[in-house]
Design a protein around this motif. Structure first.
Motif, mmCIF file in Angstrom:
data_model
loop_
_atom_site.group_PDB
_atom_site.id
_atom_site.type_symbol
_atom_site.label_atom_id
_atom_site.label_comp_id
_atom_site.label_asym_id
_atom_site.label_seq_id
_atom_site.Cartn_x
_atom_site.Cartn_y
_atom_site.Cartn_z
ATOM 1 N N GLY A 32 0.786 -1.229 0.000
ATOM 2 C CA GLY A 32 0.000 0.000 0.000
ATOM 3 C C GLY A 32 0.818 1.279 0.000
ATOM 4 N N LYS A 33 2.142 1.149 0.057
ATOM 5 C CA LYS A 33 2.990 2.340 0.089
ATOM 6 C C LYS A 33 3.385 2.822 -1.297
ATOM 7 C CE LYS A 33 5.011 1.204 4.551
ATOM 8 N NZ LYS A 33 6.232 0.867 5.276
ATOM 9 N N GLY A 34 3.248 1.980 -2.302
ATOM 10 C CA GLY A 34 3.616 2.374 -3.654
ATOM 11 C C GLY A 34 5.105 2.229 -3.890
ATOM 12 N N ALA A 35 5.528 2.653 -5.057
ATOM 13 C CA ALA A 35 6.930 2.528 -5.455
ATOM 14 C C ALA A 35 7.777 3.621 -4.811
ATOM 15 C CB ALA A 35 7.051 2.612 -6.971
ATOM 16 N N GLU A 36 9.035 3.303 -4.595
ATOM 17 C CA GLU A 36 9.975 4.280 -4.056
ATOM 18 C C GLU A 36 10.286 5.324 -5.135
ATOM 19 O OE1 GLU A 36 14.364 4.371 -1.941
ATOM 20 O OE2 GLU A 36 13.504 2.486 -2.553
ATOM 21 N N PRO A 37 10.249 6.607 -4.789
ATOM 22 C CA PRO A 37 10.532 7.648 -5.790
ATOM 23 C C PRO A 37 12.037 7.732 -6.069
ATOM 24 C CG PRO A 37 10.098 8.647 -3.663
ATOM 25 C CD PRO A 37 9.881 7.163 -3.503
ATOM 26 N N CYS A 38 12.465 7.015 -7.065
ATOM 27 C CA CYS A 38 13.895 6.896 -7.338
ATOM 28 C C CYS A 38 14.359 7.694 -8.552
ATOM 29 C CB CYS A 38 14.261 5.435 -7.564
ATOM 30 S SG CYS A 38 14.218 4.455 -6.064
ATOM 31 N N LEU A 39 13.496 8.445 -9.175
ATOM 32 C CA LEU A 39 13.898 9.211 -10.358
ATOM 33 C C LEU A 39 14.332 10.610 -9.974
ATOM 34 C CD1 LEU A 39 11.169 8.289 -12.987
ATOM 35 C CD2 LEU A 39 13.541 7.545 -12.920
ATOM 36 N N ARG A 40 15.325 11.115 -10.690
ATOM 37 C CA ARG A 40 15.793 12.484 -10.480
ATOM 38 C C ARG A 40 15.785 13.199 -11.816
ATOM 39 N NH1 ARG A 40 21.134 13.176 -7.294
ATOM 40 N NH2 ARG A 40 19.647 13.236 -5.594
ATOM 41 N N ASP A 75 24.843 1.930 -13.043
ATOM 42 C CA ASP A 75 24.433 0.746 -13.790
ATOM 43 C C ASP A 75 23.221 0.975 -14.694
ATOM 44 O OD1 ASP A 75 22.858 1.052 -11.475
ATOM 45 O OD2 ASP A 75 22.352 -1.068 -11.453
ATOM 46 N N LEU A 76 22.653 2.183 -14.674
ATOM 47 C CA LEU A 76 21.495 2.520 -15.503
ATOM 48 C C LEU A 76 21.760 3.829 -16.243
ATOM 49 C CD1 LEU A 76 18.690 1.706 -12.922
ATOM 50 C CD2 LEU A 76 19.355 0.321 -14.896
ATOM 51 N N THR A 77 21.451 3.858 -17.510
ATOM 52 C CA THR A 77 21.693 5.056 -18.320
ATOM 53 C C THR A 77 20.497 5.998 -18.231
ATOM 54 O OG1 THR A 77 22.993 3.716 -19.835
ATOM 55 C CG2 THR A 77 22.289 5.872 -20.630
ATOM 56 N N PRO A 78 20.720 7.272 -17.924
ATOM 57 C CA PRO A 78 19.612 8.222 -17.860
ATOM 58 C C PRO A 78 19.092 8.583 -19.263
ATOM 59 C CG PRO A 78 21.691 9.342 -17.514
ATOM 60 C CD PRO A 78 22.002 7.879 -17.592
ATOM 61 N N VAL A 79 17.916 9.171 -19.308
ATOM 62 C CA VAL A 79 17.355 9.710 -20.544
ATOM 63 C C VAL A 79 17.746 11.185 -20.596
ATOM 64 C CG1 VAL A 79 15.229 10.227 -21.798
ATOM 65 C CG2 VAL A 79 15.430 8.107 -20.483
ATOM 66 N N ARG A 130 26.221 27.213 -26.580
ATOM 67 C CA ARG A 130 26.302 26.346 -25.402
ATOM 68 C C ARG A 130 25.332 25.188 -25.591
ATOM 69 N NH1 ARG A 130 22.920 30.548 -24.290
ATOM 70 N NH2 ARG A 130 20.895 29.992 -23.418
ATOM 71 N N ILE A 131 25.486 24.159 -24.787
ATOM 72 C CA ILE A 131 24.547 23.049 -24.764
ATOM 73 C C ILE A 131 23.743 23.156 -23.468
ATOM 74 C CG2 ILE A 131 24.274 20.539 -24.596
ATOM 75 C CD1 ILE A 131 25.106 21.417 -27.386
ATOM 76 N N ASP A 132 22.423 23.271 -23.604
ATOM 77 C CA ASP A 132 21.519 23.193 -22.463
ATOM 78 C C ASP A 132 20.956 21.773 -22.459
ATOM 79 O OD1 ASP A 132 21.965 25.892 -21.977
ATOM 80 O OD2 ASP A 132 20.123 26.547 -22.948
ATOM 81 N N TRP A 133 20.856 21.178 -21.297
ATOM 82 C CA TRP A 133 20.446 19.775 -21.236
ATOM 83 C C TRP A 133 19.569 19.491 -20.033
ATOM 84 C CZ3 TRP A 133 22.080 17.304 -16.831
ATOM 85 C CH2 TRP A 133 23.161 17.891 -16.149
ATOM 86 N N GLN A 134 18.821 18.400 -20.157
ATOM 87 C CA GLN A 134 18.059 17.879 -19.020
ATOM 88 C C GLN A 134 18.154 16.357 -19.059
ATOM 89 O OE1 GLN A 134 14.060 19.237 -19.423
ATOM 90 N NE2 GLN A 134 13.667 18.111 -21.302
ATOM 91 N N ALA A 135 18.224 15.775 -17.887
ATOM 92 C CA ALA A 135 18.380 14.327 -17.775
ATOM 93 C C ALA A 135 17.448 13.793 -16.693
ATOM 94 C CB ALA A 135 19.830 13.976 -17.416
ATOM 95 N N VAL A 136 16.900 12.626 -16.951
ATOM 96 C CA VAL A 136 16.084 11.919 -15.976
ATOM 97 C C VAL A 136 16.723 10.559 -15.769
ATOM 98 C CG1 VAL A 136 13.826 10.947 -15.445
ATOM 99 C CG2 VAL A 136 13.984 13.102 -16.705
ATOM 100 N N GLY A 137 17.062 10.261 -14.530
ATOM 101 C CA GLY A 137 17.724 8.998 -14.249
ATOM 102 C C GLY A 137 17.406 8.496 -12.853
ATOM 103 N N TYR A 138 17.814 7.252 -12.617
ATOM 104 C CA TYR A 138 17.587 6.631 -11.317
ATOM 105 C C TYR A 138 18.712 6.971 -10.342
ATOM 106 C CZ TYR A 138 13.762 3.918 -13.199
ATOM 107 O OH TYR A 138 12.566 3.542 -13.761
ATOM 108 N N ILE A 139 18.319 7.191 -9.087
ATOM 109 C CA ILE A 139 19.294 7.479 -8.041
ATOM 110 C C ILE A 139 19.271 6.407 -6.937
ATOM 111 C CG2 ILE A 139 19.388 9.948 -8.475
ATOM 112 C CD1 ILE A 139 17.433 10.315 -6.114
ATOM 113 N N CYS A 140 18.337 5.469 -7.032
ATOM 114 C CA CYS A 140 18.282 4.384 -6.042
ATOM 115 C C CYS A 140 17.778 3.125 -6.713
ATOM 116 C CB CYS A 140 17.400 4.740 -4.849
ATOM 117 S SG CYS A 140 15.731 5.266 -5.227
#
Length: 140
Positions: A32-40, A75-79, A130-140
């Protein structure tokens, strides 16, 4: 000015370098707690007027972007999404959104300009590219 506008303004001026966003995943773990918020979500820029561009093959430039401060899992590649930004002439280039050698700690962007518009080396400094960027990846 509302809080979102203030935050985005601070982000664009480099006052804020990295943010965490909790993601409420639709997954239920059974307790009932749901998934751990591991995305940054981590955003950045190589810097207006301070990007360390390197020339290659006489027809282009590239920059290596450091994302180590995002602290993504190795071990995981961000988007990652990127854009070539600047004061002008970047519309005649290719490569601003193409990412090479993507890892959890960084990536590379190559920029090329067709010969009909001249040599890329005569544009990138004066136009403050310049390059402006954004990334979404796992931290846990």
């Amino acid at each position: 000015m509302n809080c979102i506008k203030v935050f985005l303004l601070a982000l664009s001026f480099g006052v804020i370098k990295c943010i965490d966003i909790k993601v409420a995943a639709p997954y239920e773990s059974g307790d009932g707690k749901g998934a751990e918020p591991c995305l940054r979500l981590c955003v950045g820029t190589t810097g207006k007027g301070s990007t360390p561009w390197k020339l290659y093959a006489g027809i282009g430039i590239y920059v290596d972007v450091d994302m180590r401060k995002c602290e993504f899992r190795s071990d995981l590649t961000p988007v990652v999404t990127t854009v070539l930004a600047g004061e002008g002439s970047h519309w005649v280039t290719t490569g601003g959104s193409e990412i090479y050698f993507l890892k959890s700690t960084g990536f590379r962007n190559y920029i090329h300009m067709t010969k009909e518009f001249g040599n890329v080396s005569s544009y990138y400094k004066q136009a403050l590219w310049r390059i402006d960027w954004q990334a979404v990846g796992y931290i846990c």
